[in-house]
Design a protein around this motif. Sequence first.
Motif, PDB file in Angstrom:
ATOM      1  N   ASP A  66       0.936  -1.245  -0.122  1.00  0.00           N
ATOM      2  CA  ASP A  66      -0.119  -0.034   0.125  1.00  0.00           C
ATOM      3  C   ASP A  66       0.964   1.175   0.016  1.00  0.00           C
ATOM      4  N   ASN A  72       1.575  13.509   8.021  1.00  0.00           N
ATOM      5  CA  ASN A  72       0.160  13.995   8.014  1.00  0.00           C
ATOM      6  C   ASN A  72      -0.645  12.794   8.355  1.00  0.00           C
ATOM      7  N   GLY A  73      -0.257  11.564   9.131  1.00  0.00           N
ATOM      8  CA  GLY A  73      -0.997  10.629   9.620  1.00  0.00           C
ATOM      9  C   GLY A  73      -1.361   9.624   8.352  1.00  0.00           C
ATOM     10  N   GLU A  74      -1.091   9.672   7.113  1.00  0.00           N
ATOM     11  CA  GLU A  74      -1.380   8.775   6.294  1.00  0.00           C
ATOM     12  C   GLU A  74      -0.866   7.224   6.268  1.00  0.00           C
ATOM     13  N   ASP A 118       0.230   6.165   9.275  1.00  0.00           N
ATOM     14  CA  ASP A 118      -0.588   5.456  10.522  1.00  0.00           C
ATOM     15  C   ASP A 118      -2.087   4.903  10.003  1.00  0.00           C
ATOM     16  N   ALA A 119      -2.451   5.657   9.002  1.00  0.00           N
ATOM     17  CA  ALA A 119      -3.922   5.113   8.859  1.00  0.00           C
ATOM     18  C   ALA A 119      -3.945   3.921   7.792  1.00  0.00           C
ATOM     19  N   ILE A 120      -2.774   3.526   7.330  1.00  0.00           N
ATOM     20  CA  ILE A 120      -2.294   2.403   6.267  1.00  0.00           C
ATOM     21  C   ILE A 120      -2.092   1.286   7.460  1.00  0.00           C
ATOM     22  N   ALA A 167      -3.169   1.006  10.475  1.00  0.00           N
ATOM     23  CA  ALA A 167      -4.414   0.774  11.347  1.00  0.00           C
ATOM     24  C   ALA A 167      -5.153  -0.314  10.620  1.00  0.00           C
ATOM     25  N   ASN A 168      -5.182  -0.380   9.171  1.00  0.00           N
ATOM     26  CA  ASN A 168      -5.805  -1.195   8.327  1.00  0.00           C
ATOM     27  C   ASN A 168      -5.498  -2.628   8.682  1.00  0.00           C
TER      28      ASN A 168
END
Length: 254
Positions: A60, A243-245, A247-249, A251-252
């Motif tokens: 990703d 920007n947290g992108e 961390d969002a990946i 978390a998935n």
Amino acid sequence: MLNGSPSHLARAFLCLLALASGPVFGAGDDVPVLRFNVSPNGYPPYLIVKQDRASGIMWDVMERIASRLGYRLVAERIPRKRVDQMLLDGFIDATPRAREWTAEPDKFLFTDPVVHIEEVFFVPSQSPLEYQQPEDLFSRTVVTHLGYLYPPLEPYFQSGKIQRFDVARDRDMFTYLVYGNQFDAAIADRLVGKWILRQEGMQDQFRSSQHSLSHYGFRIMLRQDWQAFTDAFNQELARMRENGELDAILANYR
């Protein structure tokens, strides 16, 4: 014409440099292709291979950054023992790798760490084994991943004080521990092990050591002529982290 803030100009310049890093074009395609090794069986949750579809943390991240740098990402399934030479020979362009897992790391370029690998020992829940130092494994057999290096344990593997038993897939490590009385522990990344046990419904059958064997940065490994791409990748990765992108990946897959 390029316009915008200096940071935007710098990113655009790096993207232009990255396009000059040795791309391969697909037939009838004006978008350069980046051939990315996902291995035959993947490395869940970092690389997940299902039929003709790839996903996972490293995929990703790589797909997003490659797209922003003007590349089309193509998955290649290369066995571990062939990866380094096929990368050097130009059959693939990149592979996920920790620098410490590479026999001759100076032959390659490595990006900044995307995530960090924490290698720990998984043992059956009823096992009395507690790992704090290599001596705790003397006269024991450890299930390991085929082709992987474990620097803290290599001297003991070579001397025979600790036996290693190689398997091709991380998932198989737990099968051997369940059904093979001669095996005492398995080495796996903590996140990988928990992912497999959760998928298999085996969480209650194993526990992981509190002490880790090692911490490594899990990076993208490329040829030496991909320096411009590596620099651009690192800038994009830093932006995703800020920007947290990223961390969002992550978390998935947790």
